[in-house]
Write an enzyme that holds these catalytic residues in place. Structure first.
Site, PDB file in Angstrom:
ATOM      1  N   GLN A 160       0.823  -1.220   0.000  1.00  0.00           N
ATOM      2  CA  GLN A 160       0.000   0.000   0.000  1.00  0.00           C
ATOM      3  C   GLN A 160       0.858   1.272   0.000  1.00  0.00           C
ATOM      4  O   GLN A 160       0.434   2.306   0.525  1.00  0.00           O
ATOM      5  CB  GLN A 160      -0.934  -0.007   1.214  1.00  0.00           C
ATOM      6  CG  GLN A 160      -2.120  -0.941   1.075  1.00  0.00           C
ATOM      7  CD  GLN A 160      -3.059  -0.541  -0.081  1.00  0.00           C
ATOM      8  OE1 GLN A 160      -3.135   0.625  -0.468  1.00  0.00           O
ATOM      9  NE2 GLN A 160      -3.778  -1.510  -0.616  1.00  0.00           N
ATOM     10  N   SER A 161       2.025   1.218  -0.595  1.00  0.00           N
ATOM     11  CA  SER A 161       2.912   2.387  -0.585  1.00  0.00           C
ATOM     12  C   SER A 161       2.331   3.565  -1.380  1.00  0.00           C
ATOM     13  O   SER A 161       1.966   3.424  -2.557  1.00  0.00           O
ATOM     14  CB  SER A 161       4.258   1.974  -1.189  1.00  0.00           C
ATOM     15  OG  SER A 161       5.005   3.106  -1.559  1.00  0.00           O
TER      16      SER A 161
END
Ligand SMILES: Cc1ncc(COP(=O)(O)O)c(C=O)c1O
Length: 325
Positions: free
Chosen positions: A82-83
């Site tokens: 989920q960067s």
């Protein structure tokens, strides 16, 4: 100092979004905190109108210029599944016509959500690795494979937190200088250090006298402070300036007491902060970074750290797609 400022203003830059972002008055949040609460402002980098916004857009504007100068036709970077940084890199590749490969630590999700869903939408390819420690090796492998196919890959460091990325963020302080606001303190989420280094450099070069308080999303204060100090030294070399000109000799304020159970694990305080800001101001924070940073601001305001006539600015660094993960 004047020369360093001029060098910063002329630093190679790819414009990805119009600036400035707004600075909002948080009067309902302030009222909810009681009569002794300082004035609260929010710098809305969540509203940067590119790739769903956030602090990574500012850093990417200088890093993308560096990639272009190197003749790259491909960007490779890394982060968690989920960067936010990976998502902005994916969007940057799309707009610059570069192929993007993201190295994500974690399992491939059965259903893509939040940032991971946007990565796919922007056309990036993702290679999954089991842990954070495997990311650099995989990025090097992807780069070797690409070169063997005649491509010119450019590896963007984690979080775009290089001296070049920090200088991209530093330019954002000019927007604060152009506003009527002179905050007593700036509070923001910190993790790979580029944002805090950028704020320190920007405030030093644009002459903003304020405290800069980073609330860590993961790492201990000592190691994060060392990373920020290194970035400040690197930025000084890049600009040909004395480190002290960029604020490197001032005490660093990195608060790691709001991390709780670790990176991305919500705490009761961060969940409360996320809800309070949403329910007083209609503004969305993200659970991984900005909610913990806001928890830090709220605890300090409630603890009487500032006077009523002080001004505290929360620099909203974005990450909102993470709310939908
Ligand atoms: C939404 C958000 N806020 C803050 C940060 C921290 O910024 P930096 O990595 O520059 O310290 C990040 C980066 O990981 C982020 O995605």
């Amino acid at each position: 100092m004047a020369t360093a400022l001029r060098t910063l203003q002329l630093f190679p830059f790819v414009s990805l979004a119009p600036h400035p972002t707004p600075i909002d008055e948080l009067s309902r949040l302030r009222a909810a905190l009681g009569p002794d609460c300082p004035r609260l402002l929010m710098k809305r980098d969540d509203l940067l109108s590119f790739g769903q916004g956030g602090n990574k857009v500012r850093k990417m504007q200088t890093v993308a210029a560096e990639a272009r100068k190197a003749g790259a036709d491909m960007l490779i970077t890394c982060g968690g599944v989920q960067s936010n940084h990976a998502r902005v890199t994916a969007a940057t590749g799309a707009v610059l016509g570069m192929r993007v490969v993201l190295v994500a630590n974690g399992a491939k999700p059965a259903t893509l959500t939040g940032n991971a869903r946007l990565d796919a939408l922007f056309g990036a390819k993702v290679r999954y690795v089991p842990s954070r420690e495997d990311r650099n090796t995989m990025m090097a492998t992807v780069a070797d494979e690409a070169r063997a196919q005649g491509r010119r890959p450019f590896i963007v460091s984690l979080g775009a937190s290089t001296p070049t990325g920090a200088l991209g963020f530093a330019r954002g302080v000019e927007e604060l200088v152009a506003s009527p606001h002179r905050p007593t303190a700036i509070i923001h989420a910190t993790s790979s250090g580029g944002t805090q280094a950028g704020l320190i450099i920007g405030c030093a070069l644009f002459g903003v006298k304020t405290r800069i308080i980073g609330i860590s999303a993961d790492d201990p204060s000592a190691s994060l402070s060392a990373t920020i100090a290194e970035l400040l030294g690197g930025a000084a070399l890049t600009l040909g300036a004395q480190p002290s000109t960029l604020g490197a000799d001032a005490a660093l304020e990195v608060d790691d007491t709001f991390v709780g159970g670790g990176y991305g694990v919500p705490t009761p305080e961060s969940t409360d902060a996320l809800q309070l800001v949403a329910r007083t101001e209609g503004i969305v924070l993200d659970p991984v970074y900005t909610a913990k940073a806001m928890a830090g601001l709220l605890a300090r305001a409630r603890g009487g750290e500032w006077r009523r006539d002080d001004t505290v600015l929360f620099w909203h660094t974005g990450g909102v797609p993470g709310y939908f993960a």
